[in-house]
Design a protein around this motif. Structure first.
Motif, PDB file in Angstrom:
ATOM      1  N   THR A   3      19.837  75.917  45.548  1.00  0.00           N
ATOM      2  CA  THR A   3      18.601  75.880  46.320  1.00  0.00           C
ATOM      3  C   THR A   3      18.872  76.433  47.711  1.00  0.00           C
ATOM      4  O   THR A   3      19.801  75.990  48.391  1.00  0.00           O
ATOM      5  CB  THR A   3      18.056  74.450  46.415  1.00  0.00           C
ATOM      6  OG1 THR A   3      17.845  73.963  45.084  1.00  0.00           O
ATOM      7  CG2 THR A   3      16.749  74.409  47.171  1.00  0.00           C
ATOM      8  N   GLN A  33       8.201  83.696  40.114  1.00  0.00           N
ATOM      9  CA  GLN A  33       7.534  82.698  40.956  1.00  0.00           C
ATOM     10  C   GLN A  33       6.492  81.964  40.147  1.00  0.00           C
ATOM     11  O   GLN A  33       6.022  82.472  39.127  1.00  0.00           O
ATOM     12  CB  GLN A  33       6.910  83.334  42.188  1.00  0.00           C
ATOM     13  CG  GLN A  33       5.663  84.141  41.927  1.00  0.00           C
ATOM     14  CD  GLN A  33       5.072  84.684  43.204  1.00  0.00           C
ATOM     15  OE1 GLN A  33       5.767  84.917  44.174  1.00  0.00           O
ATOM     16  NE2 GLN A  33       3.767  84.909  43.211  1.00  0.00           N
ATOM     17  N   ASP A  34       6.174  80.751  40.592  1.00  0.00           N
ATOM     18  CA  ASP A  34       5.129  79.970  39.938  1.00  0.00           C
ATOM     19  C   ASP A  34       3.806  80.716  40.052  1.00  0.00           C
ATOM     20  O   ASP A  34       3.503  81.310  41.083  1.00  0.00           O
ATOM     21  CB  ASP A  34       4.985  78.594  40.594  1.00  0.00           C
ATOM     22  CG  ASP A  34       6.185  77.701  40.345  1.00  0.00           C
ATOM     23  OD1 ASP A  34       7.002  78.012  39.453  1.00  0.00           O
ATOM     24  OD2 ASP A  34       6.316  76.683  41.057  1.00  0.00           O
ATOM     25  N   ILE A  50       2.215  78.023  49.456  1.00  0.00           N
ATOM     26  CA  ILE A  50       3.654  78.043  49.195  1.00  0.00           C
ATOM     27  C   ILE A  50       3.894  77.832  47.703  1.00  0.00           C
ATOM     28  O   ILE A  50       3.313  76.940  47.099  1.00  0.00           O
ATOM     29  CB  ILE A  50       4.370  76.936  50.004  1.00  0.00           C
ATOM     30  CG1 ILE A  50       4.063  77.073  51.500  1.00  0.00           C
ATOM     31  CG2 ILE A  50       5.858  76.963  49.741  1.00  0.00           C
ATOM     32  CD1 ILE A  50       4.563  78.346  52.123  1.00  0.00           C
ATOM     33  N   VAL A  51       4.756  78.667  47.112  1.00  0.00           N
ATOM     34  CA  VAL A  51       5.101  78.550  45.696  1.00  0.00           C
ATOM     35  C   VAL A  51       6.624  78.501  45.554  1.00  0.00           C
ATOM     36  O   VAL A  51       7.360  78.933  46.436  1.00  0.00           O
ATOM     37  CB  VAL A  51       4.540  79.727  44.863  1.00  0.00           C
ATOM     38  CG1 VAL A  51       3.028  79.725  44.850  1.00  0.00           C
ATOM     39  CG2 VAL A  51       5.071  81.045  45.339  1.00  0.00           C
ATOM     40  N   ASN A  52       7.072  77.961  44.431  1.00  0.00           N
ATOM     41  CA  ASN A  52       8.498  77.968  44.107  1.00  0.00           C
ATOM     42  C   ASN A  52       8.845  79.306  43.485  1.00  0.00           C
ATOM     43  O   ASN A  52       8.086  79.845  42.687  1.00  0.00           O
ATOM     44  CB  ASN A  52       8.828  76.840  43.132  1.00  0.00           C
ATOM     45  CG  ASN A  52       8.608  75.477  43.745  1.00  0.00           C
ATOM     46  OD1 ASN A  52       8.954  75.249  44.900  1.00  0.00           O
ATOM     47  ND2 ASN A  52       8.024  74.580  42.994  1.00  0.00           N
ATOM     48  N   ASP A  54      17.067  79.235  43.860  1.00  0.00           N
ATOM     49  CA  ASP A  54      15.699  78.729  43.954  1.00  0.00           C
ATOM     50  C   ASP A  54      15.306  78.684  45.425  1.00  0.00           C
ATOM     51  O   ASP A  54      16.116  78.308  46.285  1.00  0.00           O
ATOM     52  CB  ASP A  54      15.606  77.315  43.363  1.00  0.00           C
ATOM     53  CG  ASP A  54      15.769  77.311  41.853  1.00  0.00           C
ATOM     54  OD1 ASP A  54      15.479  78.334  41.217  1.00  0.00           O
ATOM     55  OD2 ASP A  54      16.194  76.270  41.310  1.00  0.00           O
ATOM     56  N   TYR A  55      14.053  79.064  45.725  1.00  0.00           N
ATOM     57  CA  TYR A  55      13.579  79.055  47.105  1.00  0.00           C
ATOM     58  C   TYR A  55      12.065  78.937  47.120  1.00  0.00           C
ATOM     59  O   TYR A  55      11.411  79.026  46.078  1.00  0.00           O
ATOM     60  CB  TYR A  55      14.040  80.315  47.853  1.00  0.00           C
ATOM     61  CG  TYR A  55      13.547  81.616  47.265  1.00  0.00           C
ATOM     62  CD1 TYR A  55      12.462  82.274  47.814  1.00  0.00           C
ATOM     63  CD2 TYR A  55      14.166  82.192  46.159  1.00  0.00           C
ATOM     64  CE1 TYR A  55      11.999  83.475  47.283  1.00  0.00           C
ATOM     65  CE2 TYR A  55      13.720  83.388  45.619  1.00  0.00           C
ATOM     66  CZ  TYR A  55      12.637  84.024  46.181  1.00  0.00           C
ATOM     67  OH  TYR A  55      12.185  85.200  45.644  1.00  0.00           O
ATOM     68  N   SER A  56      11.502  78.728  48.300  1.00  0.00           N
ATOM     69  CA  SER A  56      10.052  78.659  48.471  1.00  0.00           C
ATOM     70  C   SER A  56       9.584  79.911  49.190  1.00  0.00           C
ATOM     71  O   SER A  56      10.298  80.458  50.031  1.00  0.00           O
ATOM     72  CB  SER A  56       9.662  77.436  49.297  1.00  0.00           C
ATOM     73  OG  SER A  56      10.042  76.264  48.624  1.00  0.00           O
ATOM     74  N   LYS A  57       8.373  80.364  48.849  1.00  0.00           N
ATOM     75  CA  LYS A  57       7.813  81.553  49.494  1.00  0.00           C
ATOM     76  C   LYS A  57       6.306  81.454  49.515  1.00  0.00           C
ATOM     77  O   LYS A  57       5.712  80.627  48.836  1.00  0.00           O
ATOM     78  CB  LYS A  57       8.264  82.825  48.782  1.00  0.00           C
ATOM     79  CG  LYS A  57       7.728  82.958  47.360  1.00  0.00           C
ATOM     80  CD  LYS A  57       8.092  84.276  46.737  1.00  0.00           C
ATOM     81  CE  LYS A  57       7.077  85.248  47.041  1.00  0.00           C
ATOM     82  NZ  LYS A  57       6.586  86.298  46.446  1.00  0.00           N
ATOM     83  N   SER A  71       2.735  82.694  48.471  1.00  0.00           N
ATOM     84  CA  SER A  71       2.179  83.340  47.286  1.00  0.00           C
ATOM     85  C   SER A  71       1.754  84.773  47.574  1.00  0.00           C
ATOM     86  O   SER A  71       1.335  85.089  48.685  1.00  0.00           O
ATOM     87  CB  SER A  71       0.978  82.539  46.796  1.00  0.00           C
ATOM     88  OG  SER A  71       0.270  83.247  45.820  1.00  0.00           O
TER      89      SER A  71
END
Length: 87
Positions: A32, A49-50, A57-59, A75-78, A80
């Motif tokens: 992560t 991405q989700d 914000i998506v995973n 794994d990271y957040s970004k 959308s």
């Protein structure tokens, strides 16, 4: 040894190699991302991405090769891709 036996042996060997490499990728533990994480990225293999229909914000997950050609998963957040470029 006839030609059919040689071809069958080669095919069997190739399938075993593919199976071993697929099994090796399954054993990779995702890391992560946190601020300051050292990234050793030689080549990005895939980005996921989700799915979301709205802005936010998506995973996300990046699979990449490091400088020693080992497969790594991050794994990271970004934000959308559904967000406008407006503030």
């Amino acid at each position: 040894m006839n030609t059919k036996t040689v071809v069958a042996a080669c095919l069997f060997a190739a399938l075993n190699i593919c199976t071993l490499s697929a099994r090796a990728e399954v054993d990779i533990t995702p890391k992560t991302y946190t601020y300051g994480t050292h990234l050793d990225i030689k080549k990005v293999v895939s980005l996921q991405q989700d799915a979301t229909p709205s802005c936010g914000i998506v995973n996300a997950r990046m699979t990449y090769l490091d400088s020693q050609d080992r497969t790594q998963v991050l794994d990271y957040s970004k934000i959308s891709g559904n967000c406008n470029s407006d503030n």
